[in-house]
Design a protein around this motif. Structure first.
Motif, PDB file in Angstrom:
ATOM      1  N   ASP A  89       2.995   2.859 -58.097  1.00 53.61           N
ATOM      2  CA  ASP A  89       2.590   4.274 -58.135  1.00 53.61           C
ATOM      3  C   ASP A  89       0.986   4.662 -57.058  1.00 53.61           C
ATOM      4  O   ASP A  89      -0.114   5.246 -57.476  1.00 53.61           O
ATOM      5  N   THR A  94      -5.147   0.746 -53.797  1.00 53.98           N
ATOM      6  CA  THR A  94      -4.899  -0.637 -55.034  1.00 53.98           C
ATOM      7  C   THR A  94      -4.235  -1.376 -54.541  1.00 53.98           C
ATOM      8  O   THR A  94      -3.321  -1.692 -56.094  1.00 53.98           O
ATOM      9  N   VAL A  96      -2.571  -0.660 -69.358  1.00 50.20           N
ATOM     10  CA  VAL A  96      -3.111   0.524 -70.413  1.00 50.20           C
ATOM     11  C   VAL A  96      -3.019   1.741 -70.615  1.00 50.20           C
ATOM     12  O   VAL A  96      -2.069   2.571 -70.988  1.00 50.20           O
ATOM     13  N   ARG A  97      -2.495   2.105 -68.953  1.00 52.40           N
ATOM     14  CA  ARG A  97      -2.002   2.997 -68.724  1.00 52.40           C
ATOM     15  C   ARG A  97      -0.596   3.462 -68.759  1.00 52.40           C
ATOM     16  O   ARG A  97      -0.324   4.695 -69.317  1.00 52.40           O
ATOM     17  N   HIS A  98       0.177   2.328 -69.285  1.00 52.57           N
ATOM     18  CA  HIS A  98       1.505   3.020 -69.388  1.00 52.57           C
ATOM     19  C   HIS A  98       1.844   3.001 -71.015  1.00 52.57           C
ATOM     20  O   HIS A  98       2.843   2.884 -71.606  1.00 52.57           O
ATOM     21  N   ASP A 118     -14.963  -3.204 -66.731  1.00 52.90           N
ATOM     22  CA  ASP A 118     -14.459  -2.132 -68.473  1.00 52.90           C
ATOM     23  C   ASP A 118     -13.181  -3.467 -68.448  1.00 52.90           C
ATOM     24  O   ASP A 118     -13.187  -2.033 -69.792  1.00 52.90           O
TER      25      ASP A 118
END
Lengths: 552, 908
Positions: free
Chosen positions: B162, B187, B432-434, B862
């Motif tokens: 992405d 990114t 985590v995003r998914h 984080d």
């Protein structure tokens, strides 16, 4: 402390303060991916631009990528993305329309003068049609429109800080509409066992066709979508952006509930689960009006389907039905390939009833007054009536409800008070910028769906721009092509590259007619959607009807 | 033609299309080529380039044949004036905007222009765009971009990274990275899928390699992680120009940054090309003082004969003086099966003991121990790509987007299609995003969390009773053991809300098909075996195994760790996990190997060997392609052990940290310089082929091992990998049916006991290869980590890997693109801790434990929870393993490198 710097840092660091601010301004409702454009509006409205730190925060908040946010934000011209270190735009923007009608009456000079005169804290932007062609040239200060704009009027508006559009004063509000028998039909439809089949038949018999431009028979459309599997959705197109067109604005400024009642009737008949109204951003006053009236409506009727009013963001292409669906889904307004058709696979992948606002506006009257009421109108063997948005060199520009099939000569003489003094009819756009340009010699052709095809034109949204001997078909066609170049979604080669190359060719002093013709053919034949397919119409008309203007 | 086929008329001839096929693909299948650019096999067709336009009778406009499905009787014309006119004009429009010079020799636009005989464009070209060469791996020349969005679909639909977007509109439409950032600052994870997808060279590997015509292309397999991606090396003048992915079962053409861009370590100037013998005047010291570019500071060059003699004689004298138990061998999971097989055979028959092991010990030893105990087989039940068939995926203690990037892409693809991900990890990661549920549990509290989930399943009646009764044993013991592990009771121990535990337990248990994938976060603990036992039980009591998209998958870390374990490079077993202490198995191998004695004593494991060296018990070691001086826990202790060895032979590509302690260094061939089989995490056997010749006097490992064996008195005479492979087939029933010839044309997933067996990607479909035929449910209790944080060492250090580097970095840090992407050591510190301690991003801090002290740059992040820090262990200049704890899991002997107590201080 030692610092190292050998590695290039990849990816931006999330600004946590920006994230907190964003959460505040977005409110506490659950985040929805499809509301991305609405969220962008909130940021733009709050900060007068879109600083990327908020876009990054928005990506995190919506759990999508930065690229996904950026590509959507950058698609719509009303958003000003400001990257780290870049200058923010001035607080106030004056938008001056430079589309066909406004350019004909001096928009370019107005822009130049404004840029010279207004201070640096006001931004002057030339923008495509703002839907007020009957009062060209038009400027918009903030969201406040200035009819027949002059430098003085604009200066005065800027200095008096008149920058927000108000809801139209003369609009019939909910209580008035109810007093005048409004929603009675809808009420009867809901409470009694009203014969739905009879309604469909009335619509079919009336012969009314979609008034956005494509002209698909409304009754048949309802029947098709009705037969699809539930849940079915409805999307209403008020992204009126075709240069020369302002009929939707005209009707909404007067009688918004006539449209809303038509909408509810359609939803009931077809079995719609949710309704989405897509309103162009330029109609800020109408947005306020619709917000207020929808609230009234929703508090009056407890059992309405969910209705969402969505705000465009400066993209003509979103008037294309599938592009609008993409935009409602919070994406770039890029038209979809068909098949499948939106009636089968539309908004959020569901069968979708999509209508132009005006198509629904007439539903109540046709059902109440009968199919004949509509079909009895018409001239030259055509049936029904059309709302002509007339602009250009006539005495009474504006929306004129006239019989379908009327000729331009008749329309000018009977409805528009004739040509302006000192102007002789030279030609006309029969259907906005995309409908092509006809010469005065074809001013006696009936104006309706299908009647102009043989002349390489179409009536579309019935936006008539009248040209006189003071105008140049070549100049207006070039303006139209530049508009399409600006408004192309950029998806397909024939349109994205074709409109650029065509504009370049058209600005040459000598025209390469052969190459232009070849280019027009591929644009018409191979573009994905109507924009690219029609973009060549004005150029082709100049080649066909106005050879005297071409240096070869 | 089948009944469901659609017959239509194409260019006047009737042809058929199968259901779902487009005009373009149907025509292609019948040998008719329609021009196309935005269409690319394996991607969603979007129809934006309009090069594939065809005329359909009765339609107003032309249609994009890549998107349109034919209907019966449809008359399609692709070569008439109208269609060809559009095709050619589209090409001319695009060509008019192309730059003067080409960025690739494989320009699809140019090739269609040539085929269609499109003349010089008659349009003015667009304004020239600047090239973006901010990224070390990829050069972006958008002046060659045709906006076909193949890169975007590669980035977003296939790899789901992405990063690429299509921004702007109209004439301003452009490909962007993130928010119109330079590629180098974006990114981008440099998987290079976009490069592979780009038809015009707008995205190319950096350095202009795409403009060079290769001498040859060699099909091989990736040398990095356990996914086992197939790739092609493009070779010019005996050097790898660039790499492309090819259609493999596991990767379908996809690669990651390491596989695609991490190949030039083989040409690094520090490559050793001559055998080296330690100089007499250089005494071994425990403290590492190494300059790999100057081996002659420690060694002298020697001939192969001399070096091999010295190497073998050293072993012989240890044998003679101290006996066989004073020798040990460490092999490598990076080499081929054949090499590993020979290596263990050498140790077992030449040294005479089972003192042979490799890095699997520090990797999945605990998983394998639990799996062998529970289900009788140490390998995965289902391939990684089976996640695309799962409804629910649990990923626990793993960071696959970093360590198994292509495997992760299948997970992300699956999630996009509606599969739910339960991600369980103390650390946040890209996944985590998914994730539907991100269960961020306290480090090392796996057993508490997993037992609580099982408690929910048992108490809420979600157990698959039929499965449990038919296929498992000891359920009653497990059930009573779980009684006390209620979600409420475990909530404070694992730091996860009881309701969240319940929700995830229900989601997993009630899914139609669910897979569990795990990594080192589970295995690298003193309770690693217990962690894996819980996962096995969780799977068994819900019957989530034995079907496609349903099962257990320990994500194997290295390219051939599965294969090297399979061929017996571990101290407990002969090839195919046949116990060394079994008389029957001994007999089998004595016969096969033509020896009359094989030691029945289980040998030493990786960490134990070095400890014994430290204790003076192990005197001689043969280390092939392994780097314990970096990878062992408490590595200062390990180095001291290596320094004490009387005789150390290291076989490698570089003077590694381990080679620093060597008496003899033997220059070996790198992965692209040799041929052999590799077995990926899915149990798929694949052939790696030699693409270039080794530099200087470097030799292939099998040859070196054979030369040593001969000098130890063995009479080996293998002619090459094929012959070794054929011997392996006799030793291993699981691959007995796989022929070398078959591997030349396809990959085969074992078990494949007889020739022509198709192989078996999904196992345990009906029972288990245990003595009872049932899976054993082994209860696990909570065992705290060996070293807990305290006032003196208040932080928990979690070690691991990062995307760009692999294992100890000996290869990747010498691959120039990977090294320039990640050149320096770093430690991730939680933002809140940093704020409290006054630590800023980018500063250098000291990180220290009871065992060592290193200096490293800080990255605020984080991803690591408060109170923990994370550090990759690949940096020799700040070796994280100087800090780690060597405490071992009692069963598997894996070290607890995922948990030790450290402190940090701001440097002076």
């Amino acid at each position: 402390m030692k610092k190292k710097n050998s590695r290039q840092k990849r990816g931006r660091t999330l600004d946590k303060f920006a994230l907190e601010e964003l959460k505040q301004i977005l409110g506490s409702d659950p985040r929805r991916r499809d509301l991305l454009i609405e969220y962008l509006h909130i940021i733009q409205d709050n900060y007068n631009c879109l600083p990327v730190k908020y876009l990054h925060a928005l990506a995190v908040e919506l759990n999508i990528s930065q690229a996904e946010v950026y590509e959507v934000a950058s698609f719509y011209h009303h958003f000003d993305i400001v990257k780290e270190g870049d200058k923010e735009p001035p607080v106030l923007t004056v938008r001056v329309c430079d589309s066909v009608c406004c350019e004909m009456v001096g928009a370019q000079d107005l822009i130049k003068n404004l840029q010279r005169i207004l201070s640096d804290d006001v931004r002057v932007q030339s923008v495509p049609c703002v839907g007020r062609c009957d009062s060209a040239p038009v400027a918009v200060i903030g969201t406040y429109p200035i009819a027949h704009a002059t430098v003085e009027k604009i200066q005065q508006g800027v200095s008096s800080n008149t920058i927000s559009d108000n809801p139209p004063a003369k609009a019939i509000r909910m209580h008035q509409y109810l007093e005048q028998g409004g929603y009675d039909l809808y009420h009867r439809l809901k409470s009694q066992s009203f014969d739905i089949e009879a309604i469909l038949k009335t619509l079919e018999d009336s012969g009314i066709r979609g008034l956005g431009g494509a002209g698909f028979p409304i009754g048949r459309k309802w029947r098709i979508v009705k037969s699809q599997a539930s849940p079915k959705l409805m999307a209403i197109n008020i992204d009126e952006g075709e240069p020369g067109t302002f009929k939707d604005r005209h009707y909404l400024e007067q009688d918004p509930h006539r449209f809303l009642e038509g909408m509810l009737i359609a939803a009931h008949v077809v079995g719609i689960a949710s309704i989405y109204i897509y309103l162009r951003d330029e109609y800020a006053g109408i947005r306020t009006l619709l917000q207020q009236e929808l609230q009234e409506l929703q508090s009056h009727y407890a059992d309405l389907p969910p209705i969402e009013l969505r705000r465009g963001a400066g993209a003509y292409i979103c008037g294309e039905e599938s592009a609008m669906i993409e935009s409602i889904e919070g994406k770039r307004g890029m038209p979809r390939l068909r098949p499948p058709f939106v009636a089968e696979v539309g908004l959020f992948g569901r069968p979708t009833l999509e209508h132009n606002m005006e198509s629904l506006y007439w539903v109540r009257d046709i059902i109440e007054k009968g199919a004949d009421w509509f079909s009895s109108h018409g001239r030259h063997d055509r049936k029904g009536f059309r709302s002509f948005s007339v602009s250009g060199r006539v005495n009474k520009p504006g929306v004129h409800l006239a019989p379908a099939g009327i000729t331009l000569t008749e329309l000018i003489d009977e409805y528009c008070g004739g040509m302006l003094k000192g102007h002789t009819l030279y030609g006309y756009f029969p259907g906005g910028a995309s409908g092509g340009i006809l010469p005065a010699s074809l001013a006696n052709t009936p104006l309706d769906f299908d009647t102009l095809n043989e002349h390489g034109c179409f009536i579309g949204s019935a936006a008539i721009i009248v040209l006189s001997d003071h105008d140049s078909a070549r100049a207006t066609a070039t303006n139209a092509m530049r508009f399409f170049m600006h408004e192309s979604c950029g998806q397909c080669t024939p349109c994205r590259v074709g409109t650029i190359k065509a504009t370049e060719l058209m600005t040459q002093e000598y025209w390469d007619k052969g190459l232009m013709q070849e280019l027009c053919t591929v644009m018409t034949d191979a573009s994905i959607c109507g924009l690219g397919q029609a973009a060549a119409n004005p150029l082709q008309c100049v080649l066909r009807y106005f050879p005297q203007e071409i240096n070869q | 033609m089948t009944e469901s086929d659609i017959e239509f008329i194409f260019n006047g001839e009737p042809i058929n299309a199968v259901q779902g096929e487009t005009i373009l693909t149907a025509a292609k299948r019948h040998g008719h080529e329609i021009p196309h650019l935005c269409y690319n096999d394996g991607m969603e067709a979007v129809g934006n380039c309009r090069a594939c336009m065809v005329e359909i009778e009765g339609e107003r406009t032309l249609a994009a044949s890549c998107c349109r499905q034919p209907s019966t009787g449809m008359k399609v014309n692709a070569n008439g004036t109208r269609a060809v006119g559009a095709q050619k004009m589209v090409m001319e429009l695009l060509l008019s905007d192309m730059p003067g010079s080409q960025y690739t020799i494989d320009n699809e636009l140019q090739s269609w222009v040539d085929k269609l005989n499109v003349k010089q464009p008659r349009f003015k070209s667009r304004t020239k765009l600047e090239t973006d060469n901010t990224h070390p791996a990829i050069e972006v020349s958008l002046d060659a971009c045709i906006h076909c969005t193949r890169c975007l679909r590669a980035c977003r639909d296939l790899q789901v990274n992405d990063v690429i977007g299509l921004a702007g509109r109209g004439s301003d439409t452009r490909i962007v990275f993130d928010m119109s950032d330079t590629l180098g600052q974006s990114t981008c994870v440099a998987c290079g899928e976009c490069v592979q997808a780009c038809p015009t060279g707008a995205l190319m590997p950096s350095g202009g390699v795409g403009k060079v015509q290769p001498d040859k292309t060699v099909d091989s397999v990736c040398p990095y992680c356990g996914v086992g991606c197939l790739l092609s090396y493009h070779i010019k003048d005996n050097k790898v120009l660039h790499v492309t992915g090819r259609q493999g079962i596991a990767n379908q053409g996809r690669l990651c940054v390491k596989g695609r861009f991490g190949f030039d370590y083989i040409n690094h100037p520090e490559r050793i090309t001559k055998p080296l013998i330690r100089r007499d005047d250089i005494i071994k010291t425990a403290e590492l003082s190494l300059d790999p570019s100057n081996p002659l500071a420690i060694f002298r060059e020697a001939t192969w004969d001399e070096a091999l003699d010295v190497a073998a004689n050293g072993f012989k004298s240890v044998l003679k003086e101290q006996g066989k138990y004073a020798l040990a061998g460490l092999g490598s999971a990076k080499g081929s099966c054949e090499e590993a097989y020979l290596f263990q055979k050498l140790i077992r028959t030449g040294f005479g003991t089972n003192n042979v092991d490799h890095c699997t010990r520090l990797c999945h030893a605990s998983s394998v121990t639990a799996l062998l105990e529970g289900v009788g087989s140490g390998a995965v039940s289902n391939p990684m790509k089976d996640v695309t068939k799962a409804d629910v995926i649990i990923v626990i203690g793993a960071n696959p987007t970093v360590n198994h990037p292509v495997g992760a892409s299948w997970m992300k693809n699956s999630i996009k299609q509606g599969t739910k991900l339960i991600l369980m990890d103390p650390r946040r990661s890209e996944l985590v995003r998914h994730a539907t549920h991100f269960v961020q549990f306290k480090p090392a509290s796996d057993v508490a969390l997993l037992n609580a989930m099982m408690n929910v399943i048992v108490t809420e009646g979600l157990v698959d009773i039929n499965y449990v009764e038919k296929h498992t044993e000891q359920f009653a013991e497990l059930e009573s053991h779980l009684q006390n592990y209620t979600p409420q009771a475990m909530e404070s121990i694992c730091g996860v809300d009881a309701d969240e535990i319940r929700a995830t337990a229900r989601l997993y248990a009630t899914a139609d098909n669910a897979m569990i994938l795990w990594g080192m976060g589970v295995s690298q603990h003193t309770h690693g075996t217990d962690n894996a036992r819980c996962l096995i039980s969780l799977c068994m009591i819900t019957g989530q195994i034995g079907r496609p998209g349903t099962g257990l998958h320990p994500l194997r870390g290295q390219n051939n760790v599965q294969g090297t374990s399979d061929v017996g490079l571990i101290p407990m077993v002969f090839p195919d996990y046949q116990r060394v202490d079994s008389e029957a198995k001994q007999a089998r191998f004595q016969k096969l190997w033509g020896v009359d004695y094989l030691d029945d004593k289980v040998g030493l494991t990786t960490v134990e060997m070095v400890n014994k060296a430290y204790d003076g018990i192990i005197k001689g070691m043969y280390i092939q392609g392994e780097n314990p001086a970096m990878s062992d826990p408490d590595v200062l202790h390990a180095r001291a052990g290596l320094a004490k060895l009387q005789h150390l032979v290291v076989q490698d590509l570089f003077i590694t940290e381990t080679a620093y302690y060597a008496d003899v260094v033997l220059p070996a061939a790198a992965h692209p310089e040799k041929t052999g089989t590799y077995i990926n995490s899915d149990r798929t056997v694949q052939l790696g082929r030699q693409a270039v010749s080794p530099p200087g006097d470097a030799k292939q490992d099998w040859w070196i091992i054979q030369e040593i064996s001969r000098r130890l008195g063995l009479s080996w005479n293998y002619s090459g990998p094929k012959e070794i492979f054929n011997e392996m087939r006799q030793a291993m029933d699981s691959i007995a049916g796989i022929t070398w010839e078959r591997l030349n044309s396809e990959s085969v997933t074992y078990p494949c006991p007889v020739e022509n067996d198709p192989g078996k990607p999904v196992i345990f479909t009906d029972g288990y290869p245990t003595s009872s035929g049932r899976a054993k449910l082994v209860p696990a209790g909570i065992v705290p980590p060996d070293e807990q944080p305290d006032d003196e060492y208040p932080f928990v250090l979690i070690t691991g890997r990062q995307l760009e580097h692999w294992h100890t970095g000996s290869m990747t840090r010498r691959a120039h693109i990977l090294d320039s992407l990640e050149p320096d050591p770093w430690v991730a510190v939680n933002t809140r801790d940093a704020l409290r301690l006054g630590i800023e991003d980018g500063i250098v801090i000291e990180l220290y434990s009871r065992r060592g002290r290193i200096e490293t740059e800080v990255r605020l992040s984080d991803n690591s929870p408060e109170g923990t820090v994370f550090m990759p262990f690949c940096y020799y200049e700040a070796a994280a393993n100087e800090l780690t704890n060597a405490a071992l899991d009692p069963q598997a002997k894996i070290a607890e490198v995922k948990y030790c107590a450290v402190n940090l201080s701001i440097g002076s």
